[in-house]
Design a protein around this motif. Structure first.
Motif, PDB file in Angstrom:
ATOM      1  N   TRP A 183       0.829  -1.207   0.000  1.00  0.00           N
ATOM      2  CA  TRP A 183       0.000   0.000   0.000  1.00  0.00           C
ATOM      3  C   TRP A 183       0.865   1.261   0.000  1.00  0.00           C
ATOM      4  CZ3 TRP A 183      -3.306  -1.835   4.768  1.00  0.00           C
ATOM      5  CH2 TRP A 183      -4.112  -2.905   4.368  1.00  0.00           C
ATOM      6  N   LEU A 221       2.218   5.142   0.759  1.00  0.00           N
ATOM      7  CA  LEU A 221       2.446   5.875   2.004  1.00  0.00           C
ATOM      8  C   LEU A 221       1.640   7.181   1.983  1.00  0.00           C
ATOM      9  CD1 LEU A 221       4.333   5.649   4.539  1.00  0.00           C
ATOM     10  CD2 LEU A 221       5.955   7.099   3.306  1.00  0.00           C
ATOM     11  N   SER A 267       3.215   9.361   9.329  1.00  0.00           N
ATOM     12  CA  SER A 267       2.722   8.777   8.082  1.00  0.00           C
ATOM     13  C   SER A 267       2.268   7.356   8.334  1.00  0.00           C
ATOM     14  CB  SER A 267       3.815   8.829   7.016  1.00  0.00           C
ATOM     15  OG  SER A 267       4.985   8.201   7.493  1.00  0.00           O
ATOM     16  N   LEU A 268       1.561   6.796   7.372  1.00  0.00           N
ATOM     17  CA  LEU A 268       1.161   5.391   7.451  1.00  0.00           C
ATOM     18  C   LEU A 268       0.818   4.868   6.059  1.00  0.00           C
ATOM     19  CD1 LEU A 268      -2.125   5.639   7.097  1.00  0.00           C
ATOM     20  CD2 LEU A 268      -2.082   5.998   9.554  1.00  0.00           C
ATOM     21  N   HIS A 269       0.717   3.568   5.932  1.00  0.00           N
ATOM     22  CA  HIS A 269       0.352   2.956   4.654  1.00  0.00           C
ATOM     23  C   HIS A 269      -1.138   2.655   4.626  1.00  0.00           C
ATOM     24  CE1 HIS A 269       4.411   2.231   3.042  1.00  0.00           C
ATOM     25  NE2 HIS A 269       4.754   2.145   4.315  1.00  0.00           N
ATOM     26  N   ALA A 322      -4.489   1.503   1.535  1.00  0.00           N
ATOM     27  CA  ALA A 322      -4.788   1.166   0.148  1.00  0.00           C
ATOM     28  C   ALA A 322      -5.380   2.366  -0.594  1.00  0.00           C
ATOM     29  CB  ALA A 322      -5.750  -0.025   0.099  1.00  0.00           C
TER      30      ALA A 322
END
Lengths: 315, 91
Positions: free
Chosen positions: B2, B4, B22-24, B26
């Motif tokens: 996914w 970032l 931050s994060l991942h 979809a």
């Protein structure tokens, strides 16, 4: 000619870099940094992240068997925090140019380590109390120091983590207190948990200073602000009176307040055990890694399906 | 994997959204849901912005001189540059 010029430039940049550090300025991801500083951080932050994630396993083992609903919601919230802490740290490491997949791959192949403390089993409910009190207590001492580390994203993640971590330790101590004020059998459970978790908790601070090859450079770059032995002493000084308050005994006959040092003296750690667990031969190393790999493998279809769904929505 | 996303949180009305990490995810909807779980477990926010990291253009530390040095010698942009008599009030 060119390589020589590059070497000179690098030397000059390295001097400027050290000047920034000496002036207590933070280093941010796009700043120039020595390769070794970058790689040390990638290693340290990713291993810290892995520890948070693997650390969910020993406690997760007791969520379904928590003795009351109050204990269950607290433990669930704590384990959810550990997941959050792992994610803050993974994203801090990613600012240095390593991808999430690469980090996860390093964990699964054993190239990256995680804290050895999670390679011990949680045999009774009292272990959940002991982990919160001792393991989170030790982690807090290390992490409070790291809020002042020189790399900005790591320091910021630590500030957030420290704010949340204090509840973890208090809920653990509350479990211990309840058991110690309960029946004799409950108090024995608490003593047994302290007996098993005390020494591994002291090992969390790493080898002694004279056996710790990275300490000098880490202090110079202000990655660490205190040495392993200083942090360990601080933990023992904090914790010994808390054990007295519970009325249980720390399993170290040499533990004694030293009035002239104003610190507790303590006995020798079993370093053979320390290295055995670090090298992968602790009681739970294989089981922990197998659980992580299984979760990653079984989640593959979910990750792929979410991505497919997202790309269908756009077009 | 996914993509970032960068996450920005407004802690309460009257304050700006601030970058928190931050994060991942979809897609953007999932990024907001994940940001809720990762960054606002203790009521740290009332509003979330997410943007895919690749859409952020950023200056480089090497440009620091050319971007920010020109402001250094313009002290006449500050009120203390102007010398006025002490007895003067409300200015």
């Amino acid at each position: 000619m060119m390589p020589k010029q590059n070497i000179l430039d690098d030397a000059k940049l390295a001097d400027q870099f050290q000047d920034h550090i000496d002036a207590d300025e933070k280093i941010e991801p796009k700043d120039w940094m020595p390769d070794k500083y970058r790689n040390t951080h990638i290693r340290q932050i990713s291993q810290h992240a892995h520890s948070e994630i693997v650390g969910m396993l020993p406690e997760g083992n007791w969520i379904g068997r928590a003795p009351t609903l109050r204990r269950k919601v607290a433990l669930l919230a704590k384990v959810q925090d550990e997941a959050g802490h792992g994610l803050y740290l993974y994203s801090a490491a990613e600012t240095l140019g390593i991808s999430r997949e690469e980090m996860i791959d390093q964990l699964h192949t054993g190239k990256a380590k995680y804290s050895s403390i999670f390679n011990y089993p949680t045999l009774s409910w009292a272990d959940i109390g002991a982990i919160g009190w001792l393991v989170d207590g030790a982690a807090i001492i290390n992490q409070v120091m790291l809020t002042r580390t020189s790399f900005g994203p790591y320091a910021r993640a630590m500030v957030r983590i420290c704010k949340e971590e204090s509840f973890h330790q208090r809920q653990g101590y509350e479990i211990m207190l309840t058991l110690c004020r309960g029946t004799n059998v409950q108090k024995e459970m608490a003593q047994d948990a302290l007996n098993r978790w005390w020494w591994p908790s002291l090992m969390m601070f790493g080898p002694r200073d004279n056996e710790s090859p990275h300490t000098e450079q880490s202090m110079k770059w202000k990655i660490k602000r205190k040495t392993n032995d200083e942090l360990r002493q601080q933990f023992i000084d904090n914790t010994a009176p808390q054990a007295d308050f519970l009325g249980i005994t720390i399993p170290d006959p040499d533990l004694k307040w030293n009035e002239s040092r104003k610190h507790y003296d303590f006995g020798e750690i079993d370093w053979d055990e320390f290295w055995t667990v670090v090298k992968g031969n602790g009681p739970m190393n294989k089981e922990r890694l197998d659980a992580r790999k299984k979760a990653w493998k079984e989640g593959t279809w979910v990750r792929e399906a979410a991505l497919a769904y997202a790309s269908n929505k756009v077009h | 994997m996914w993509p970032l996303y960068e996450i920005f949180i407004r802690t309460k009305n009257g304050l700006e959204h601030r970058h928190v990490g931050s994060l991942h995810a979809a897609d953007p909807e999932m990024a907001i849901e994940n940001a809720r779980d990762v960054y606002t477990r203790r009521q740290e926010g009332i509003s979330i912005w997410v943007v895919e990291s690749k859409h952020i253009a950023a200056s480089n530390p090497e440009q620091q001189g050319e971007l920010f040095d020109p402001a250094k010698d313009k002290i006449y942009r500050h009120p203390t540059f102007y010398k006025l008599p002490d007895e003067l009030e409300n200015i």
